[in-house]
Structure formats: C-alpha cells, structure tokens
Design a protein around this motif. Sequence first.
Motif, short mmCIF file in Angstrom:
data_model
loop_
_atom_site.label_atom_id
_atom_site.label_comp_id
_atom_site.label_asym_id
_atom_site.label_seq_id
_atom_site.Cartn_x
_atom_site.Cartn_y
_atom_site.Cartn_z
N ILE A 136 0.46 -1.38 0.03
CA ILE A 136 -0.34 0.61 0.27
C ILE A 136 0.49 0.99 0.17
CG2 ILE A 136 0.01 0.67 2.42
CD1 ILE A 136 -2.97 0.54 1.64
N SER A 137 2.30 1.42 0.25
CA SER A 137 2.90 2.20 0.44
C SER A 137 3.91 3.27 -0.62
CB SER A 137 3.64 2.39 1.75
OG SER A 137 2.96 2.13 3.17
N LEU A 138 3.53 1.55 -1.79
CA LEU A 138 4.55 1.92 -2.84
C LEU A 138 3.50 2.46 -3.61
CD1 LEU A 138 6.29 -1.58 -4.04
CD2 LEU A 138 7.17 0.13 -3.94
N THR A 139 3.53 4.06 -3.87
CA THR A 139 2.70 4.78 -3.87
C THR A 139 3.71 5.72 -5.58
OG1 THR A 139 3.45 6.49 -2.46
CG2 THR A 139 1.80 5.85 -2.51
N PRO A 140 3.38 5.90 -6.53
CA PRO A 140 4.05 7.17 -7.17
C PRO A 140 4.71 8.45 -7.02
CG PRO A 140 1.42 6.60 -8.19
CD PRO A 140 1.61 6.35 -6.43
N GLN A 141 3.98 9.02 -5.45
CA GLN A 141 4.79 10.04 -5.10
C GLN A 141 6.03 9.21 -4.58
OE1 GLN A 141 1.42 9.57 -4.21
NE2 GLN A 141 0.80 11.13 -5.65
N MET A 142 6.39 8.09 -3.91
CA MET A 142 7.30 7.69 -3.28
C MET A 142 8.07 6.86 -3.95
SD MET A 142 8.11 4.12 -2.18
CE MET A 142 8.89 4.21 -0.67
N LEU A 143 7.37 6.53 -4.83
CA LEU A 143 9.17 6.57 -6.43
C LEU A 143 9.61 7.45 -7.00
CD1 LEU A 143 6.51 3.80 -7.99
CD2 LEU A 143 9.14 2.99 -6.63
N ASN A 144 9.03 8.52 -7.05
CA ASN A 144 9.35 10.05 -7.62
C ASN A 144 10.54 10.58 -6.44
OD1 ASN A 144 7.08 10.00 -9.63
ND2 ASN A 144 5.56 11.15 -9.04
N ARG A 145 10.19 10.04 -5.45
CA ARG A 145 10.80 10.41 -4.28
C ARG A 145 12.69 10.31 -4.51
NH1 ARG A 145 10.22 12.47 1.72
NH2 ARG A 145 12.83 13.24 1.87
N PHE A 146 12.19 8.96 -4.89
CA PHE A 146 14.01 7.99 -5.62
C PHE A 146 14.48 8.67 -6.40
CE2 PHE A 146 12.58 5.90 -1.38
CZ PHE A 146 13.45 5.57 -1.26
N MET A 147 13.24 7.90 -7.92
CA MET A 147 13.49 8.57 -8.94
C MET A 147 14.57 10.44 -9.21
SD MET A 147 10.62 7.27 -11.39
CE MET A 147 11.53 7.86 -12.57
N ALA A 148 14.38 10.65 -8.24
CA ALA A 148 13.86 12.37 -7.72
C ALA A 148 15.66 12.18 -7.46
CB ALA A 148 13.44 13.23 -7.28
#
Length: 422
Positions: free
Chosen positions: A272-284
């Motif tokens: 449930i925590s694998l959100t686009p916002q969370m991935l975006n933070r790592f990709m940034a």
Amino acid sequence: MIAEVIINRTAKKLNRTFDYHVPEELEGLVFVGSKVLVPFGKGKKLEEAFVVKLKNKTNYPNEMKDIARLEEQLKDEQIQLAKWMAKRYFCNLSDCIKLMLTPGTRNKNKQKRIQEKTKNSVYLSKTIEAIEFDIETGKIKSEKQKKVIHFLQDNRGATIPEIEMLTSCSRAIVNTLIKNGYLEIVEEKIERNPLNFKDLELIRKTETTEKLVLTKEQENAYQKVEKKMEENAYHAFLLYGVTGSGKTEIYLQLIQTALEKGKTAILLVPEISLTPQMLNRFMARFEKKEIAVLHSKLTIGERHDEWERIREGKAKIVIGARSAIFAPVENIGIIIIDEEHDSSYKSEANPKYDTKEVAKQIAQYNKCPLLLGSATPDINTYYSAIQKEKQEIELVTLTKRANQSSLPTVQVVDLKQELANR
C-alpha cells in the motif's frame, strides 16, 4: 560427478533428495542452484529439479539416471537460504526455491513461460558516404528509396511500420533496399520497465534532488548505521521515529552511501506504500536506470524484465513489496524494511515465511546492516530492541519532526465516563 536434486513437486513424500549422474557434456556447467530436467519415475516425461549438492559417490550406483538438460541457474546463497526456510517454516524445499526463480519462468510448460519481448529494427547496412555515392552515380534512382535512406539516417532503429507511416513509402521499398544490401533488420530486446513512462524532468522539478541537511537525531541515526556499513558488518537497527521525523531521508542517504561504496540496496515497503509519490522521491535522487521496482501491480512481463535487470547488475536499488527480498541482488550494502510493523511482511500462502527473518539471514550472509523503520514498531521488534543484555536489535529514536513542527496534542477519553455524563 553426482548431483543431489530436489524434484519440483509439492508432494510431501518427494521432499527429499535424489541422486543423478552429471553427464560428461554438462560437467563444469551444473552447479549447486542449477535448475535441471531429469527423468523421474516410470514415465518418459522429464521433471524439473534443483541441484542442492554435488558429490563424487552415491549409495545407488546401479539405479542412477543421467540429468537430461540444464535450465536456469540460482546462486549457492539462494539454495542455502531455501534450505534454511524449509527447516525454519516446515515447508517443502522446492516451494522455497521457487520463490527465487525469475517470474514468468516457473511454469513447467515451456510454451507458457514469459519470453523476451523483441522488435525488428531497421538500420543502414552501409556507411552513408557509400550510399550517397551510389545515389550520385545513379545506382539508386528511386526517390522513395532515397527518402527511406535519409529517414533512417536520422532515425536509426525505426521499425518497418514506423517507416511506412512517416515516409508514406510501402514495405516493398524497404524490402528492395534490404535485398540490395543497403538496409538490414536487427532483432532487439524491448525492456518492459515500469518506470519508463515516468517524466524524470517533471519529477525533478517537484522533488528535491539534493541531500537534505539532517537534524541532530537524524545524523546520529545515519552515523550509527553508516559505521556498520563501513565495517562490512551485520547489525540490526530499529529506527523508531514519529511521523514526519524524516526516516525516508535517512533511507535515501544510506542508500546513496551504499552506491558510493560500489554496493547495492534493498528497500522493502508494504504494498500500500508503493505510491507514485514515494517512487518519485527516489527517482529524483537517483538515476532511473539504477532503480528496479517489484510489486503485484506489475504485469508478469514487467516483473520478469525487472528481475533480469537485477540479475545482470543493471539495477542497483531494489524497491518492492515482500517478494522483492528474494531478488537476485549481488553485493548488498544495506537492507531497509520500512513500516516494519505491517502484517503484510508475513506470507499467508505456502510457503509461509516472515520477511524480516529472511532479510536477517540475507543481511548476515552479505555482512551488511538491516534497518527496520516504523513510527509504531511491532511489539516483538521493540521488545528485542530494549533488551540490553541480548542487544539483538539496536534502538535508534527520532522524537522530533524534521521540519520542527509540533506534534498533535493527544487526549485519552474514557467513553464510559462520557456516556455517563451525557
């Protein structure tokens, strides 16, 4: 050479090893962890099996059959982990091994397995100078052929349908150029990367790309874990931080440190925590090509290709749900389990296992720290962290929010009294 194998069947009576002879042509190719095909029983059909041990002698020299074919190769570390899981969780060894196989390759029917996705790309097979000479000397006269050649000069690797659509030339024109040796078709792999659709430039406009300055509490937590990374030593930590205390920033900086040391990292989060916002933070913060994502919302083809990228060492950071702990990651520098209290880290399907225990085994093998993070830790984890005499897990706390904002006021209300006063 003799191979002890475990047959890929769920029957309890087959949860033991069988001896097979390694034929001469497979010597040096079959290792502990190899997936092989073997004749089993009276039927002619070949069965999948996994090599769990190699030896020189057998107690059944007259009954042994030969290994028929070699398929996939697992690491010895994975086989040892599967053996530990089978003993720890009272399940079939073959079921544990299957968790570590590439997604899409677990079907015994080879026709039903996931295949690599490919496309036929068209390239110039001669230098543009040689082709221009043939145009000038009149060897190539057709205007449409010239149009296709000049299009491919600027668009190397275009497919035939793309050439037809963008040049308004027929397939016959392309085929003629191929026949005359001016063009060639190359079969290329298409990588099914779930992050390909992400706009990196847009993400980096909205997310911080640089390290943030850590608070004193964050710096203390980072230094403790980083010290164990420097020592190449296993150690478990519980990062107990209030909501908004900046646990994710610590994760990001520890992963960055692992990459700078030439190592890799695994970050597990609840589905449930694998959100686009969370991935975006790592990709940034990191290169898109360095990140592999593994979760249930991906297609089987995407999971297959992500697994292969990890195996080939192309992806250095694995972010995923529970099953990502079994990804074929080499040279791990740190394993992080966020929201470690979440019940989804325990598998309810066979084989039943606790991801945190599996992660501990992998961290010990790789001699790297294991970091468990939560604002509301699991009671067993917290109890282990406060036991001073055992010190199985070191407790690190974050009591303040990273942006210095105040915590909400909490008031305990006795509902019985409230109802009585009503």
